[in-house]
Scaffold this motif. Structure first.
Motif: not given
Length: 261
Positions: A219-224
């Motif tokens: 999972e990636q941070p939002e906007g990454c």
């Protein structure tokens, strides 16, 4: 002429000095070069005139042939040229469509081959390979025992000597060959060592094969918009990495950063 001039001077009791003699020789050489240059210019002018005459003759013949044709013949010739161009365009479009179908088919075949190479159901793990054996020896072992459809051999080597490390993976084209290798060839000997052949374990997620099999992305941070790349060659540069990843999209200036010691 020079000899005659010397004799004339000698008869008159006059002797040329060394400087005068050198000057006279220099003048004679200049006159000789000028005469040769004139002859060459004359030959070149004659060749150019002949070429111009031939070109004029060809043009006049072409014009005469065109004038000899009636308007009907000229129209028919124009229609025939248009028809040829039309047929040529059709052939090009047909070749382009066939090429597109071939590209699509080739892409499908490549995807199928990639899926097979990463399939655990078609892969067998082998260990006990003699260290002095080669990949051809391993391939010949399976082929001679009825497992001929080998797609890939992944056999690690020692970096210093280049010899096999004694284990690896074999990918088959069919599940039948893989089952036969595991069930029937396990325990057979190759050279002076007995082979152990069994199904492979699932690769770890942090390895190349694990990433290809699972296709899972953490999972990636939002906007990454940043990715972390490992296992780069030691001599890789920012430009090398940018060239590889530019097919994925635009890379910001200074966006490639390599951690250095």
């Amino acid at each position: 002429q020079y000899s005659l001039l010397r004799r004339s001077f000698h008869c008159l009791g006059y002797t040329m000095s060394d400087d005068e003699e050198r000057l006279e020789k220099k003048k004679r050489r200049q006159r000789s070069r000028k005469s040769k240059t004139k002859e060459q210019d004359a030959v070149e002018d004659e060749a150019l005139n002949d070429e111009s005459k031939d070109k004029h003759t060809d043009e006049s013949i072409s014009v005469d042939e065109t004038q000899d044709k009636t308007p009907t013949e000229q129209k028919e010739e124009s229609d025939e040229q248009k028809l040829k161009r039309k047929r040529k365009r059709k052939r090009k479009s047909k070749q382009a469509s066939v090429g597109g179908e071939g590209t699509a088919s080739g892409t499908g075949d490549e995807k199928l081959k990639t899926d097979k190479l990463t399939s655990l159901d078609l892969t067998a793990y082998i260990e006990g390979i003699p260290f002095d054996s080669t990949e051809e020896d391993v391939r010949d072992f399976f082929v001679s025992n009825g497992c001929e459809d080998i797609l890939q051999l992944r056999l690690p080597r020692w970096q210093d000597s280049g010899r096999l490390r004694g284990y690896g993976h074999v990918v088959f084209d069919s599940a039948e060959s893989r089952a036969k290798a595991v069930d029937e060839l396990n325990g057979m000997h190759l050279g002076k060592r007995f082979l152990t052949i069994h199904p492979p374990k699932a690769p770890r997620a942090d390895t190349t094969m694990g990433a290809m099999n699972t296709r899972n992305v953490r999972e990636q941070p939002e906007g990454c918009k940043t990715v972390h790349v490992k296992n780069l060659p030691w001599d890789a540069t920012e430009d090398d990495i940018r060239e590889v990843f530019q097919v994925c999209g635009k890379i910001l200036d200074g966006g490639v950063r390599i951690a250095r010691n």
